[in-house]
Design an enzyme around this catalytic site. Sequence first.
Site, PDB file in Angstrom:
ATOM      1  N   HIS A   1     -11.378  -2.492   9.772  1.00 56.07           N
ATOM      2  CA  HIS A   1     -10.431  -3.223  10.610  1.00 56.07           C
ATOM      3  C   HIS A   1     -11.103  -3.652  11.920  1.00 56.07           C
ATOM      4  O   HIS A   1     -10.762  -4.679  12.497  1.00 56.07           O
ATOM      5  CB  HIS A   1      -9.211  -2.358  10.950  1.00 56.07           C
ATOM      6  CG  HIS A   1      -8.285  -2.123   9.803  1.00 56.07           C
ATOM      7  ND1 HIS A   1      -8.485  -1.130   8.889  1.00 56.07           N
ATOM      8  CD2 HIS A   1      -7.150  -2.764   9.427  1.00 56.07           C
ATOM      9  CE1 HIS A   1      -7.521  -1.161   7.990  1.00 56.07           C
ATOM     10  NE2 HIS A   1      -6.696  -2.137   8.296  1.00 56.07           N
TER      11      HIS A   1
ATOM     12  N   LYS B   1      -9.259   1.052  -5.095  1.00 48.04           N
ATOM     13  CA  LYS B   1      -9.942   0.601  -3.878  1.00 48.04           C
ATOM     14  C   LYS B   1     -10.762   1.762  -3.303  1.00 48.04           C
ATOM     15  O   LYS B   1     -10.532   2.923  -3.659  1.00 48.04           O
ATOM     16  CB  LYS B   1      -8.928   0.067  -2.863  1.00 48.04           C
ATOM     17  CG  LYS B   1      -7.910   1.102  -2.372  1.00 48.04           C
ATOM     18  CD  LYS B   1      -6.851   0.455  -1.493  1.00 48.04           C
ATOM     19  CE  LYS B   1      -5.921   1.490  -0.917  1.00 48.04           C
ATOM     20  NZ  LYS B   1      -4.808   0.900  -0.190  1.00 48.04           N
ATOM     21  N   HIS B   2     -11.709   1.460  -2.385  1.00 51.35           N
ATOM     22  CA  HIS B   2     -12.167   0.150  -1.926  1.00 51.35           C
ATOM     23  C   HIS B   2     -13.550  -0.040  -2.538  1.00 51.35           C
ATOM     24  O   HIS B   2     -14.496   0.642  -2.135  1.00 51.35           O
ATOM     25  CB  HIS B   2     -12.258   0.094  -0.410  1.00 51.35           C
ATOM     26  CG  HIS B   2     -11.011   0.513   0.307  1.00 51.35           C
ATOM     27  ND1 HIS B   2     -10.665   1.840   0.504  1.00 51.35           N
ATOM     28  CD2 HIS B   2     -10.022  -0.230   0.863  1.00 51.35           C
ATOM     29  CE1 HIS B   2      -9.511   1.897   1.171  1.00 51.35           C
ATOM     30  NE2 HIS B   2      -9.100   0.658   1.408  1.00 51.35           N
TER      31      HIS B   2
ATOM     32  N   ASP C   1      -9.710  -6.959   0.285  1.00 47.88           N
ATOM     33  CA  ASP C   1      -8.985  -6.265   1.343  1.00 47.88           C
ATOM     34  C   ASP C   1      -8.555  -7.341   2.344  1.00 47.88           C
ATOM     35  O   ASP C   1      -8.940  -8.511   2.235  1.00 47.88           O
ATOM     36  CB  ASP C   1      -9.882  -5.216   1.989  1.00 47.88           C
ATOM     37  CG  ASP C   1      -9.099  -4.066   2.603  1.00 47.88           C
ATOM     38  OD1 ASP C   1      -7.887  -4.231   2.847  1.00 47.88           O
ATOM     39  OD2 ASP C   1      -9.689  -3.002   2.839  1.00 47.88           O
TER      40      ASP C   1
ATOM     41  N   ASP D   1       0.858  -1.189   0.000  1.00 48.59           N
ATOM     42  CA  ASP D   1       0.000   0.000   0.000  1.00 48.59           C
ATOM     43  C   ASP D   1       0.887   1.229   0.000  1.00 48.59           C
ATOM     44  O   ASP D   1       1.356   1.660   1.062  1.00 48.59           O
ATOM     45  CB  ASP D   1      -0.886   0.034   1.252  1.00 48.59           C
ATOM     46  CG  ASP D   1      -1.975  -1.013   1.224  1.00 48.59           C
ATOM     47  OD1 ASP D   1      -2.990  -0.776   0.556  1.00 48.59           O
ATOM     48  OD2 ASP D   1      -1.813  -2.063   1.881  1.00 48.59           O
TER      49      ASP D   1
END
Length: 570
Positions: free
Chosen positions: A238, A225-226, A309, A126
């Site tokens: 997360h 993304k996303h 992801d 990333d």
Amino acid sequence: MKKIFSFVFFFLIFFTISAQKSKGASNNSIPSESNFWSDYPNEELADFLISKMSDEELLAQIFMFGWAGEEPSALLNQWVLDRGLGSVKVFGWNTDNTEKVAKSISMLQQEAQSRHLQIPLFVATDQEGGWIRHVKGDTTETPGNMAIGASQYPIDAYYSAYYISREIKALGINMNFAPTVDLYTNRDSSVINVRSFGEDAEFVGQLGSAFVAGSIAAGVIPTAKHFPGHGDTSSDSHVKLPGVYIDWEQAEKRELVPYKYLIAQNIPAIMSGHLLYPRIEQDPVSLSRGWLHDILREKLGFKGLVITDDMMMTGAWGYAGSSSEAFKRAIEAGNDIILSSRTAELDERLWTMNLSNIRSNPNFREIVTTAARRVVLSKLNYFKGGNAAPLYPEIARLKEQIPDREGQKFFLSQACRSITLYKKGTFPLQNNGGKILIVGPSDIAQGVESPFFIEAKKRYEGADSYKINYDGLGPIGIDWNGNQLEYMAGNYDTIIFYVPNEEGAAIAKRLKNCGKRVIILSALAPIPVMSGFDFADTILLGYSYSNFTYQALFAALAGEFEPKGTLPLN
């Protein structure tokens, strides 16, 4: 009788030749000892390689694992050597030493090349620019996406991607999980924030397209993304599964617009988000065949790789109930590469269960085989395309390649184009208007001055400094620093105040009634300074905490150039 025999013989020969042609490389047209580097058309060679792969190799080809230490673990090496793992990911916790990163990548590629089919690894990271920079060490900390949005020039997006990609390519990294084309529609988002180019869907699509073109020109595979958009939620996948409560009509007119631009440009990869759009589909996007097959592939016409992801996010495994079930559902949904920040154990259920599914479920086998073929074909197109990242980075040349010398000049100019004069008072500020106090971030290391203050002192030599650690201040820290600055303000004519977040804004607002000239320099998202600062004399927006942004902010404040950036939010 002879004529009948001749006819039958001719028919059998014709049928055999036709069958061989229809099966392509999976038959005898390519010698059995061939491998990834053999000289055959990519489509045929992809079929051949898939036909030679075991069930284990098919499944491993669609997995991507990261590693936790500075160097790959013995476990990750086993996945590459023994099972033919398809891809690896370089995360931010193992990248302070860029030479070690390059050596690790070289070692892993050597292991992949030691296998019978010699299929190289996709090596991803990333490196969005700005805030998200997983490969650290000597790489450039750039102004980032919102700064590009503020400059209003698509060419800035192109060259940002180009120079970022040149640096990571030198390390052997061939895939970048960028650009982020999420729209900054939820002002409370701490996840997307300045990672976004802005709020306007058409404009984000244009900048994203330019970023993709720059990445490809430099020789790194971009991954948008996303999908379909993480910008309209303040939740972090997360921690939990975020919900985006819009209907199809709104998503098509807003979130999906950048992807329409990118798909028209033939972007090679898109990342599926752990996002729930309950008014459109009942499952999270990354686990939904409706989203990934029916919408992304059939309706939008995407032909490239779909990559999840990180499956270790709670938004994925928490919804599915376990990591093994999450992997299974992600495969069934139509993802081509399943990403996990954690390297799985060799006998872990996410492996054994899905391997068993391949052997017992013909439909599941077909899905895995289709994904593996798409991965292999993408690798053939990339690695044989003439502009690929090296399998074995030139360690001796890293110091001359990273940081990119041309890129350094570009990023400073780009930072200058991004600076936005949000409120104009006594501007520019000369160094002859009385006593100045500069409030900014504390030293980045003991005995090392912050780049913010280095740039400040170049223009305002006699100024005093007040330093704050802005991370995790809490109410007590905000109140204590506010009291200190209220008391100190009486000794100065001008206070230059650095605001990187809500906590910094709360402290700065304590100067509302101090009767002094207050100048606000905003870093990262501008939202904290867009209200409640009527008392401020001047407000400049910078959008990042890179050294280039600090240089540009103080250069603009001192009158060295006229800031012409435009806030990319309504």
